[in-house]
Write a protein that holds these residues in place. Structure first.
Motif, mmCIF file in Angstrom:
data_model
loop_
_atom_site.group_PDB
_atom_site.id
_atom_site.type_symbol
_atom_site.label_atom_id
_atom_site.label_comp_id
_atom_site.label_asym_id
_atom_site.label_seq_id
_atom_site.Cartn_x
_atom_site.Cartn_y
_atom_site.Cartn_z
ATOM 1 N N SER A 21 0.796 -1.227 0.000
ATOM 2 C CA SER A 21 0.000 0.000 0.000
ATOM 3 C C SER A 21 0.825 1.272 0.000
ATOM 4 O O SER A 21 0.448 2.269 -0.636
ATOM 5 C CB SER A 21 -0.943 0.012 1.211
ATOM 6 N N GLU A 25 1.873 -0.152 -5.741
ATOM 7 C CA GLU A 25 0.457 -0.046 -6.076
ATOM 8 C C GLU A 25 -0.228 -1.414 -6.049
ATOM 9 O O GLU A 25 -1.324 -1.571 -6.569
ATOM 10 C CB GLU A 25 0.290 0.570 -7.476
ATOM 11 N N TYR A 27 -1.758 -2.922 -3.819
ATOM 12 C CA TYR A 27 -3.024 -2.976 -3.088
ATOM 13 C C TYR A 27 -4.224 -2.878 -4.016
ATOM 14 O O TYR A 27 -5.338 -3.322 -3.678
ATOM 15 C CB TYR A 27 -3.076 -1.853 -2.044
ATOM 16 N N LEU A 28 -4.022 -2.302 -5.207
ATOM 17 C CA LEU A 28 -5.121 -2.173 -6.167
ATOM 18 C C LEU A 28 -5.607 -3.527 -6.667
ATOM 19 O O LEU A 28 -6.678 -3.616 -7.266
ATOM 20 C CB LEU A 28 -4.683 -1.308 -7.351
ATOM 21 N N SER A 33 -8.887 2.223 -4.684
ATOM 22 C CA SER A 33 -7.814 3.170 -4.376
ATOM 23 C C SER A 33 -8.125 4.034 -3.158
ATOM 24 O O SER A 33 -7.216 4.452 -2.436
ATOM 25 C CB SER A 33 -7.547 4.067 -5.591
ATOM 26 N N ARG A 36 -6.583 3.176 0.349
ATOM 27 C CA ARG A 36 -5.136 3.170 0.582
ATOM 28 C C ARG A 36 -4.739 3.794 1.921
ATOM 29 O O ARG A 36 -3.922 3.213 2.657
ATOM 30 C CB ARG A 36 -4.427 3.886 -0.558
ATOM 31 N N LEU A 39 -5.139 1.362 4.739
ATOM 32 C CA LEU A 39 -4.155 0.287 4.723
ATOM 33 C C LEU A 39 -2.813 0.761 5.275
ATOM 34 O O LEU A 39 -2.157 0.048 6.038
ATOM 35 C CB LEU A 39 -3.971 -0.238 3.295
ATOM 36 N N VAL A 40 -2.396 1.959 4.859
ATOM 37 C CA VAL A 40 -1.118 2.489 5.327
ATOM 38 C C VAL A 40 -1.130 2.653 6.845
ATOM 39 O O VAL A 40 -0.188 2.258 7.544
ATOM 40 C CB VAL A 40 -0.803 3.828 4.639
ATOM 41 N N ASP A 237 -4.447 -0.547 -12.242
ATOM 42 C CA ASP A 237 -5.653 -0.940 -11.514
ATOM 43 C C ASP A 237 -6.430 -1.898 -12.414
ATOM 44 O O ASP A 237 -7.032 -1.481 -13.404
ATOM 45 C CB ASP A 237 -6.508 0.293 -11.190
#
Length: 242
Positions: A21, A25, A27-28, A33, A36, A39-40, A237
């Motif tokens: 994340s 990228e 995490y996409l 999006s 994000r 998640l961080v 994505d």
């Protein structure tokens, strides 16, 4: 080392989340999006908790050693507990790919939850860039036939049936990969022969071929007469958004 198992598990999980994340990228592949920042923050909190747990364990080591000298050996935690670290380590080192043809193949004929009606006019100029979901909705439900005579361009990955019929397919999500559903377009025409392998990403340009009665099962999946099929890289994505 078993004393530090919980701390290491927290650190590995947090590091894996931050890797996909904050530092990439990736995490996409799993969520939209807009998620994000969450998640961080979650990854950072897990790393901090893991570090704090490690410090607490380290400080308590001397007390445990003194206890062992006076009362015998302490009983360490079970060895199988270390297996819990394997999924976090796998995510850190080998993030799984985005959903592909297997997930799409499990999805039944999904269509937009709407009735037949008119749609807004398409932008001027050809080819018109559309998502697969937009094309499907217009092909199946648009009584104004806004796709008629227009050249469209779409990007997706290749799926196919056992009889050789192939499709450009895209998964679209509301929140994350867990709620993904399928949109696909059957590809025909001169450019449809010799298509790329399953799961390869392509951009197709062509014209809509009417099929079946509007709003009926016979209209699904919609058909595109392809003028060109170009192999492309997977988009950053890979999912369409609802």
């Amino acid at each position: 080392m078993r004393r530090y198992g919980p701390a290491i598990l927290l650190l590995l999980t947090g590091a894996a989340i931050l890797r996909i994340s904050l530092f990439s990228e990736l995490y996409l592949r799993y969520v939209q999006s807009g998620l994000r920042p969450y998640l961080v923050v979650s990854g950072a909190v897990l790393v901090l908790l893991g570090a704090a747990a490690g410090v607490v364990r380290w400080r308590g080591r001397h007390a445990d050693e003194e206890y062992e000298e006076g009362h015998g050996h302490a009983h360490p935690g079970p060895r199988p507990a270390w297996l819990l670290a394997l999924p976090a380590l796998a995510l850190l080192l080998f993030p799984p790919p985005a959903l592909g043809s297997y997930s799409a193949g499990r999805e039944a004929a999904q269509r937009a939850a709407q009735g037949v009606g008119t749609f807004p006019a398409l932008p001027s100029g050809d080819p018109v860039r559309l998502t697969l979901a937009e094309f499907s909705s217009r092909a199946i439900y648009d009584s104004g036939r806004s796709l008629k005579g227009r050249t469209v361009r779409m990007t997706g990955f290749v799926t196919q049936d056992d009889d050789g019929t192939w499709y450009v397919t895209r998964l679209y999500v509301t929140c994350c990969a867990a709620d993904a559903t399928t949109s696909k377009i059957e590809i025909r025409g001169n450019a449809s022969s010799g298509h790329p392998p399953t799961d390869a990403w392509v951009t197709v340009t062509g014209t809509w071929r009417p099929k079946g009665e509007l709003g009926s099962d016979a209209a699904w999946p919609p058909v595109l007469d392809a003028g060109s099929v170009v192999r492309v890289k997977q988009p950053l994505d890979p999912y369409e958004k609802r």
